[in-house]
Design an enzyme around this catalytic site. Structure first.
Site, PDB file in Angstrom:
ATOM      1  N   ASP A 142      -4.552   2.235   0.041  1.00  0.00           N
ATOM      2  CA  ASP A 142      -5.027   1.083  -0.725  1.00  0.00           C
ATOM      3  C   ASP A 142      -5.995   1.908  -1.701  1.00  0.00           C
ATOM      4  O   ASP A 142      -6.386   2.937  -1.806  1.00  0.00           O
ATOM      5  CB  ASP A 142      -5.806   0.122   0.230  1.00  0.00           C
ATOM      6  CG  ASP A 142      -5.874  -1.232  -0.472  1.00  0.00           C
ATOM      7  OD1 ASP A 142      -5.986  -2.107   0.254  1.00  0.00           O
ATOM      8  OD2 ASP A 142      -6.088  -1.197  -1.463  1.00  0.00           O
TER       9      ASP A 142
HETATM   10  C1  GLC Z   1      -7.118  -4.084  -2.948  1.00  0.00           C
HETATM   11  C2  GLC Z   1      -6.470  -4.641  -1.970  1.00  0.00           C
HETATM   12  C3  GLC Z   1      -4.949  -4.374  -2.403  1.00  0.00           C
HETATM   13  C4  GLC Z   1      -4.435  -4.571  -3.588  1.00  0.00           C
HETATM   14  C5  GLC Z   1      -5.186  -3.222  -4.298  1.00  0.00           C
HETATM   15  C6  GLC Z   1      -4.783  -2.980  -5.832  1.00  0.00           C
HETATM   16  O1  GLC Z   1      -8.412  -3.311  -2.718  1.00  0.00           O
HETATM   17  O2  GLC Z   1      -7.009  -4.351  -0.565  1.00  0.00           O
HETATM   18  O3  GLC Z   1      -4.322  -5.535  -1.494  1.00  0.00           O
HETATM   19  O4  GLC Z   1      -3.048  -4.450  -3.739  1.00  0.00           O
HETATM   20  O5  GLC Z   1      -6.609  -2.950  -4.181  1.00  0.00           O
HETATM   21  O6  GLC Z   1      -5.130  -3.965  -6.426  1.00  0.00           O
END
Ligand code: GLC
Length: 718
Positions: free
Chosen positions: A254
């Protein structure tokens, strides 16, 4: 692919594992020189958050025509519940209990996103959530692993289609692996203290379902479980996800999840964080930049192996082959498709259909709803009545507020020519402003009926949007009290990304229609139901607690050794009331899982099984007769639960195992059939392996998790 891999330098390999953020301004100002230089040097394998046929084509051309090996880029984006045609938030879609409609919603999102150059979505979010304080409950399918698993697979099918090489399908990502929704205190990013049993029975099943549906990526979660952050959790990523579930796609971190291992306290520096993550099986480093910058030293120091790196690169290259980028890297860069496939009437119609299906009529005393379109005057009041932005919910992709039909606009468009629609905001969503109450009262006095649009704003749920209270914010409930005192027929339209503790409202307001955040077609969908064109048939995918103090409270709970009795808490003096309850609340939730009313009633009868006994590997045919006993046609969500009376591990009091959303005309009686197999009766035994144990079972059928008729059968050895 092997020939390509053999030609790649270490930096080019680590480049494929590097995913920086795109820049919102990339379509005009363009990324700084270094982004383009990095692409030329093969130091970027994919981008997050870059949209547009032209923008992606420009960067793709640099990768393909100006880098040494010409490896195309993947463009990824958060396309969660629509790209430009924004559908109801995922929790609302879950309330439709319509698997096909949920798949279609993802299909529309894929058609639009791919028309804008996107190859990969970071969806479906499949985290089971039992704590409405957690802001991201809005993004998932609620508290039940069975419903959550079906919808996870449906969204994967919708996004990926049957041919990943087609120009309107994209890579899907099951996220966030795993138990992100179990964050203690409902506080986002917090520790998840769950047993392996709970992991396997509640939080893992939707990921397993997504893998079986062919999902091409999985995103690691921010949480830690039992002291091991998910971005360093080799046992769950390489062990359960890859070896046990057989997942062979990309595992992506993430956002800065790799670097956060330092804050978690398991890595002393970026290099140590990169080593932990790669060893755990994280293939792509989203935004941290650690794989690119720190793994060369780790490789030289023997802290990671070339095999670990090469395996990760293979998975990235394979994904690019699968979406057809090596055949035609510009196939998703067609500006014509941007125009012809975005926000089309068909897409809006699909969004309206899903929004209608997701509305949950929580109560409707005196049949306040549906309203007549011929009323002389209708008052639409409240801070959410004309709030275009909030109707989009959180994670609304390329959605635009100006696309939204608000509740006020929808009502105005629906009423008869002679009907006046008055509006007053009344108050703000939050804050102590009651200066608009007088105007609201004046408007209500002129009206024959009042629609009160209150609840949360869309930025009160979603990522990093946990709340310690579940109350309706601000002065909105005070506004409701004021208007209810006026005595006019009043229906509350409730907007929210989570269950709210609306106990007072549930007692005093005659009618409450839960709208969640219904997307671009909010107003038209609401009008369709408010004026009776369509009967509501949404059902709760998540329990509504009486107060935040009851949390966590969910339907598939354990019985305990001292289960509360329904009349508990009525008389605290009775000595035999030592049961699992609170002194100051009834033991039941405000509204249970599966609850929802319609503009008609349904009667369940004659629940019958084709056998009283089945062998452990046998199947059971279940039938139940459902009758529409009212005067209006409506959908109904027929729900089937099972419960094992005694097993080697404490069984939940019931578990959803089937449902069907059916349509019944007034007076129509239909036999609904279900087929249950050993998978539906299995649970994780003492050795934490799925087993079906002989014993007595109950099958329960009905229109919610509490209004059920039941029958019994037995599983016998063999
Ligand atoms: C965010 C979220 C995730 C998302 C990623 C990219 O922190 O936790 O769900 O896909 O970053 O935006």
């Amino acid at each position: 692919m092997e020939a390509l891999l053999a030609r790649m330098t270490l930096e080019e390999k680590l480049g494929q594992l590097n995913q920086p953020r795109g820049l919102p301004s990339v379509t005009d100002a363009g990324p700084p020189e270094d982004r383009e230089e990095q692409i030329r040097a093969g130091r970027i394998g994919s981008f997050l958050g870059i949209r547009g046929a032209a923008a992606t084509k420009r960067l793709q051309r640099i990768a393909v025509e100006e880098s040494r090996l010409g490896i195309p880029l993947l463009f990824a984006d958060d396309v969660i519940h629509g790209f430009r045609t924004i559908f109801p938030v995922p929790l609302a879609e879950a309330a439709s209990f319509d698997v096909a409609a949920v798949e279609s919603s993802a299909r529309v999102a894929a058609v639009e996103a791919t028309a804008h150059g996107v190859h990969w979505t970071f969806a479906p979010m499949v985290d089971i959530a039992r704590d409405p304080r957690w802001g991201r409950i809005v993004e998932g399918s609620g508290e039940d692993p069975y419903l959550g698993s079906l919808l996870a697979a449906a969204r994967v099918r919708g996004f990926q289609g049957s041919d990943l090489g087609a120009d309107d399908t994209l890579l899907a990502t099951a996220k966030h692996f795993v138990a992100y929704g179990a964050a203690e205190g409902g506080r986002d990013y917090n520790t998840a203290e769950v047993s392996e049993r709970t992991l396997r029975e509640i939080y893992l099943p939707p990921f397993h379902a997504a893998v079986k549906a062919g999902v091409q990526a999985v995103m690691a979660a921010f949480d830690e479980i039992a002291g091991v952050p998910m971005h360093a959790n080799r046992e769950l990523v390489r062990g359960v996800l890859r070896r046990e579930f057989g997942f062979d796609g990309i595992v992506i971190s993430d956002h800065t999840g790799v670097r956060e291992l330092i804050a978690h306290g398991v890595a002393a520096d970026p290099q140590a964080a990169g080593v932990l993550a790669l060893r755990a099986g994280i293939d792509i480093d989203m935004v941290s930049g650690i794989y690119l910058h720190d793994l060369p030293a780790a490789l030289r120091a023997g802290q990671v192996s070339q095999t670990d790196i090469d395996d990760a690169v293979r998975r990235v290259l394979r994904a690019k082959y699968r979406v057809g980028l090596f055949n035609d890297p510009y196939r998703y860069c067609d500006p014509t498709r941007e125009q012809t496939r975005t926000l089309t009437p068909q897409h809006r119609k699909a969004a309206r259909d899903m929004a209608r299906k997701s509305l949950v009529l929580l109560k409707n005393d005196g049949n306040v709803l549906p309203l007549s379109k011929q009323l002389r005057t209708i008052a639409v009041i409240g801070p959410l009545a004309d709030d275009q932005r909030s109707m989009l919910g959180s994670w609304n992709g390329a959605g635009r507020a100006e696309d939204v039909v608000t509740p006020l606009a929808g009502v105005r468009a629906a009423v008869a020519a002679g009907t006046r629609v008055l509006y007053a905001k009344g108050t703000s969503v939050s804050g102590a402003d009651s200066s608009g109450f007088d105007e609201a009262q004046a408007v209500a006095r002129e009206a024959d009926a009042v629609l009160l649009c209150i609840g949360e704003q869309s930025d009160m749920s979603g990522e990093a949007r946990s709340r310690s209270s579940l109350d309706i914010p601000g002065m909105q409930e005070a506004l409701a009290r004021t208007l209810l005192a006026g005595g006019k027929p009043l229906a509350v339209i409730l907007f929210t990304g989570r269950p709210l503790s609306i106990t007072w409202l549930a007692e005093k307001a005659p009618s409450i229609l839960l709208a969640w955040f219904p997307g671009v077609e909010a107003g038209h969908a609401l009008a369709d139901v408010i004026f009776g064109t369509e009967s509501p048939a949404g059902r709760l995918p998540v329990t509504f607690p009486r107060t935040v103090g009851q949390v966590p409270i969910y339907y598939n709970h354990k019985n305990t050794g001292r289960p509360p009795q329904p009349d508990d808490n009525q008389d605290r003096q009775k000595p035999d009331k030592n049961t699992s309850r609170y002194l100051d609340l009834p033991p039941t939730p405000l509204y249970p899982f599966g609850h929802g009313l319609s503009y008609t009633t349904f009667h369940y009868a004659d629940l019958r099984l084709n056998a009283q006994q089945i062998p452990q590997g046998g199947r059971l045919q279940v039938q139940v007769d459902v009758t529409n006993t009212g005067a209006r046609a409506s959908d109904e969500v027929v729900q089937l639960y099972v419960h094992e009376n005694a097993a080697s591990v404490t069984p939940p009091v019931k578990q959803l195992r089937r449902f069907q959303r059916i349509r019944l005309r007034p007076g129509e009686r239909r036999t609904v059939a279900f087929d249950l197999g050993s998978d539906d009766l299995a649970f994780y035994g003492l050795e934490l392996r799925p087993i079906v144990e002989p014993g007595k079972f109950r099958v329960l059928a009905g229109g919610s998790s509490v209004s059920l008729i039941e029958a019994t059968f037995e599983v016998v050895p063999g």
